[in-house]
Design an enzyme around this catalytic site. Sequence first.
Site, PDB file in Angstrom:
ATOM      1  N   LYS A   1       0.952  -1.164   0.076  1.00  0.00           N
ATOM      2  CA  LYS A   1      -0.084  -0.053   0.173  1.00  0.00           C
ATOM      3  C   LYS A   1       0.704   1.432  -0.011  1.00  0.00           C
ATOM      4  CE  LYS A   1      -2.117  -0.994   4.031  1.00  0.00           C
ATOM      5  NZ  LYS A   1      -1.150  -2.214   4.234  1.00  0.00           N
TER       6      LYS A   1
ATOM      7  N   ARG B   1      11.849  -5.488   5.104  1.00  0.00           N
ATOM      8  CA  ARG B   1      11.522  -3.993   5.144  1.00  0.00           C
ATOM      9  C   ARG B   1      12.457  -2.922   5.667  1.00  0.00           C
ATOM     10  NH1 ARG B   1       5.730  -1.739   5.606  1.00  0.00           N
ATOM     11  NH2 ARG B   1       5.941  -2.514   7.483  1.00  0.00           N
TER      12      ARG B   1
ATOM     13  N   ARG C   1      11.238  -1.067  11.242  1.00  0.00           N
ATOM     14  CA  ARG C   1      10.131  -0.579  12.282  1.00  0.00           C
ATOM     15  C   ARG C   1       9.698  -1.537  13.414  1.00  0.00           C
ATOM     16  NH1 ARG C   1       4.989   0.616   8.237  1.00  0.00           N
ATOM     17  NH2 ARG C   1       3.886  -0.662   9.858  1.00  0.00           N
TER      18      ARG C   1
ATOM     19  N   ARG D   1      -0.431  -8.704  13.370  1.00  0.00           N
ATOM     20  CA  ARG D   1      -1.084  -7.946  12.442  1.00  0.00           C
ATOM     21  C   ARG D   1      -1.665  -8.523  11.535  1.00  0.00           C
ATOM     22  NH1 ARG D   1       3.972  -4.930  10.704  1.00  0.00           N
ATOM     23  NH2 ARG D   1       2.852  -3.870   9.158  1.00  0.00           N
TER      24      ARG D   1
HETATM   25  P1  AP5 Z   1       4.977  -1.472   1.961  1.00  0.00           P
HETATM   26  O1  AP5 Z   1       4.392  -0.866   0.809  1.00  0.00           O
HETATM   27  O2  AP5 Z   1       5.680  -0.986   3.193  1.00  0.00           O
HETATM   28  O3  AP5 Z   1       3.499  -2.327   2.284  1.00  0.00           O
HETATM   29  P2  AP5 Z   1       2.360  -1.996   3.212  1.00  0.00           P
HETATM   30  O4  AP5 Z   1       1.152  -2.386   2.693  1.00  0.00           O
HETATM   31  O5  AP5 Z   1       2.096  -0.359   3.099  1.00  0.00           O
HETATM   32  O6  AP5 Z   1       2.499  -2.247   4.641  1.00  0.00           O
HETATM   33  P3  AP5 Z   1       2.509  -1.687   6.234  1.00  0.00           P
HETATM   34  O7  AP5 Z   1       3.244  -2.690   6.906  1.00  0.00           O
HETATM   35  O8  AP5 Z   1       2.882  -0.315   5.970  1.00  0.00           O
HETATM   36  O9  AP5 Z   1       1.020  -1.881   6.297  1.00  0.00           O
HETATM   37  P4  AP5 Z   1       0.162  -1.800   7.542  1.00  0.00           P
HETATM   38  O10 AP5 Z   1      -1.462  -1.789   7.338  1.00  0.00           O
HETATM   39  O11 AP5 Z   1       0.456  -3.059   8.323  1.00  0.00           O
HETATM   40  O12 AP5 Z   1       0.967  -0.795   8.479  1.00  0.00           O
HETATM   41  P5  AP5 Z   1       0.519   0.823   8.677  1.00  0.00           P
HETATM   42  O13 AP5 Z   1       1.971   1.674   8.547  1.00  0.00           O
HETATM   43  O14 AP5 Z   1      -0.609   1.242   7.743  1.00  0.00           O
HETATM   44  O15 AP5 Z   1       5.745  -2.919   1.442  1.00  0.00           O
HETATM   45  C1  AP5 Z   1       6.313  -3.759   2.311  1.00  0.00           C
HETATM   46  C2  AP5 Z   1       7.683  -4.342   2.019  1.00  0.00           C
HETATM   47  O16 AP5 Z   1       7.332  -5.094   0.770  1.00  0.00           O
HETATM   48  C3  AP5 Z   1       8.621  -3.130   1.476  1.00  0.00           C
HETATM   49  O17 AP5 Z   1       9.797  -3.433   1.989  1.00  0.00           O
HETATM   50  C4  AP5 Z   1       8.693  -3.121   0.096  1.00  0.00           C
HETATM   51  O18 AP5 Z   1       9.556  -2.448  -0.463  1.00  0.00           O
HETATM   52  C5  AP5 Z   1       8.073  -4.065  -0.444  1.00  0.00           C
HETATM   53  N1  AP5 Z   1       7.339  -4.450  -1.488  1.00  0.00           N
HETATM   54  C6  AP5 Z   1       6.199  -3.479  -1.873  1.00  0.00           C
HETATM   55  N2  AP5 Z   1       5.677  -4.081  -3.039  1.00  0.00           N
HETATM   56  C7  AP5 Z   1       6.199  -5.077  -3.367  1.00  0.00           C
HETATM   57  C8  AP5 Z   1       5.992  -6.009  -4.631  1.00  0.00           C
HETATM   58  N3  AP5 Z   1       5.033  -5.740  -5.536  1.00  0.00           N
HETATM   59  N4  AP5 Z   1       7.038  -6.968  -4.642  1.00  0.00           N
HETATM   60  C9  AP5 Z   1       7.976  -7.331  -3.800  1.00  0.00           C
HETATM   61  N5  AP5 Z   1       8.433  -6.418  -2.566  1.00  0.00           N
HETATM   62  C10 AP5 Z   1       7.328  -5.465  -2.543  1.00  0.00           C
HETATM   63  O19 AP5 Z   1       0.040   0.827  10.069  1.00  0.00           O
HETATM   64  C11 AP5 Z   1       0.816   0.622  11.262  1.00  0.00           C
HETATM   65  C12 AP5 Z   1      -0.235   0.419  12.373  1.00  0.00           C
HETATM   66  O20 AP5 Z   1      -0.791   1.855  13.034  1.00  0.00           O
HETATM   67  C13 AP5 Z   1      -0.971  -0.557  12.702  1.00  0.00           C
HETATM   68  O21 AP5 Z   1      -0.759  -1.858  12.861  1.00  0.00           O
HETATM   69  C14 AP5 Z   1      -2.073   0.022  13.535  1.00  0.00           C
HETATM   70  O22 AP5 Z   1      -1.652  -0.230  14.848  1.00  0.00           O
HETATM   71  C15 AP5 Z   1      -1.935   1.623  13.310  1.00  0.00           C
HETATM   72  N6  AP5 Z   1      -3.082   2.020  12.310  1.00  0.00           N
HETATM   73  C16 AP5 Z   1      -2.864   2.435  10.996  1.00  0.00           C
HETATM   74  N7  AP5 Z   1      -3.894   2.628  10.285  1.00  0.00           N
HETATM   75  C17 AP5 Z   1      -5.074   2.404  11.349  1.00  0.00           C
HETATM   76  C18 AP5 Z   1      -6.389   2.408  11.133  1.00  0.00           C
HETATM   77  N8  AP5 Z   1      -6.782   2.863  10.203  1.00  0.00           N
HETATM   78  N9  AP5 Z   1      -7.120   2.200  12.361  1.00  0.00           N
HETATM   79  C19 AP5 Z   1      -6.439   1.686  13.458  1.00  0.00           C
HETATM   80  N10 AP5 Z   1      -5.050   1.661  13.375  1.00  0.00           N
HETATM   81  C20 AP5 Z   1      -4.387   1.936  12.437  1.00  0.00           C
END
Ligand code: AP5
Length: 218
Positions: free
Chosen positions: A8, A122, A155, A166
């Site tokens: 994402k 990552r 992270r 998660r």
């Molecule tokens: P990356 O692009 O970082 O993936 P992502 O989907 O953004 O992963 P996140 O871990 O950031 O998502 P998340 O939803 O768990 O965490 P968030 O920060 O939103 O890619 C991942 C890795 O793969 C990278 O190394 C990248 O280079 C690689 N990659 C990407 N695409 C690739 C491909 N096609 N092929 C190969 N490699 C690839 O949330 C964190 C925390 O915040 C949550 O756990 C929660 O506690 C809180 N939070 C956030 N939003 C909310 C909400 N709406 N409600 C409640 N709590 C929330």
Amino acid sequence: MGPPGSGKGTQGERLQEELRLPYYATGDILRAAVRDETELGRSAKEYMDRGDLVPDEVIVGAIGERIDSSEAADGFILDGFPRTVPQAEALDEKLTELGRDLTAVLLIDASDEEVVRRLGGRRTCVENGHVFHVEFNPPAKEGVCDVDGSELIVRDDDEPEVIRHRLETYHEKTEPLIEFYDGRSLLRRIDGAAAPDAVAEELRRMLATLKLEADEAI
Ligand code: AP5
């Protein structure tokens, strides 16, 4: 939307550059709040460290302010929000209040196995959340962000047991949104297992089709 590690953030950064719209990634917003020790950060930290979602009311308030701001008047991209049915209902309410609609909900899907592989490698830029991977998308210089030169870190929630939690949270709390948005004909699915460039191309095609459909409807 999509499971943790589905790409994402990687795709969101690209979309933001192409569409030139404000990009609201709740994970980035919360991590910045934790780093700056704001009230939002203090209330979110313990949930994030465990891999739990922060309470709906905390995140709904933070997003509501942003989509109601003048910079979002021409549209905006949400990443990681909504993540529960109550959040989606709150978003509906806010958009109705503003007389606006969602264009689409883009689901980037990836298997649990792929997620574990990706998050293990990552590296995230400490200042602005730019994302790299030691194998799939390495930075030019190890440990340094290509975009802004800041340090790259692992992270806190990318530790193996937190990643597993998660994923469980995603399946339990966020997956019900697939049906929620499918029922409103807003959901578009993208295979997140493909390479980043292929995923970006698929997203571009999908958005072009949506624009065409919107233009025809006028
Ligand atoms: P990356 O692009 O970082 O993936 P992502 O989907 O953004 O992963 P996140 O871990 O950031 O998502 P998340 O939803 O768990 O965490 P968030 O920060 O939103 O890619 C991942 C890795 O793969 C990278 O190394 C990248 O280079 C690689 N990659 C990407 N695409 C690739 C491909 N096609 N092929 C190969 N490699 C690839 O949330 C964190 C925390 O915040 C949550 O756990 C929660 O506690 C809180 N939070 C956030 N939003 C909310 C909400 N709406 N409600 C409640 N709590 C929330």
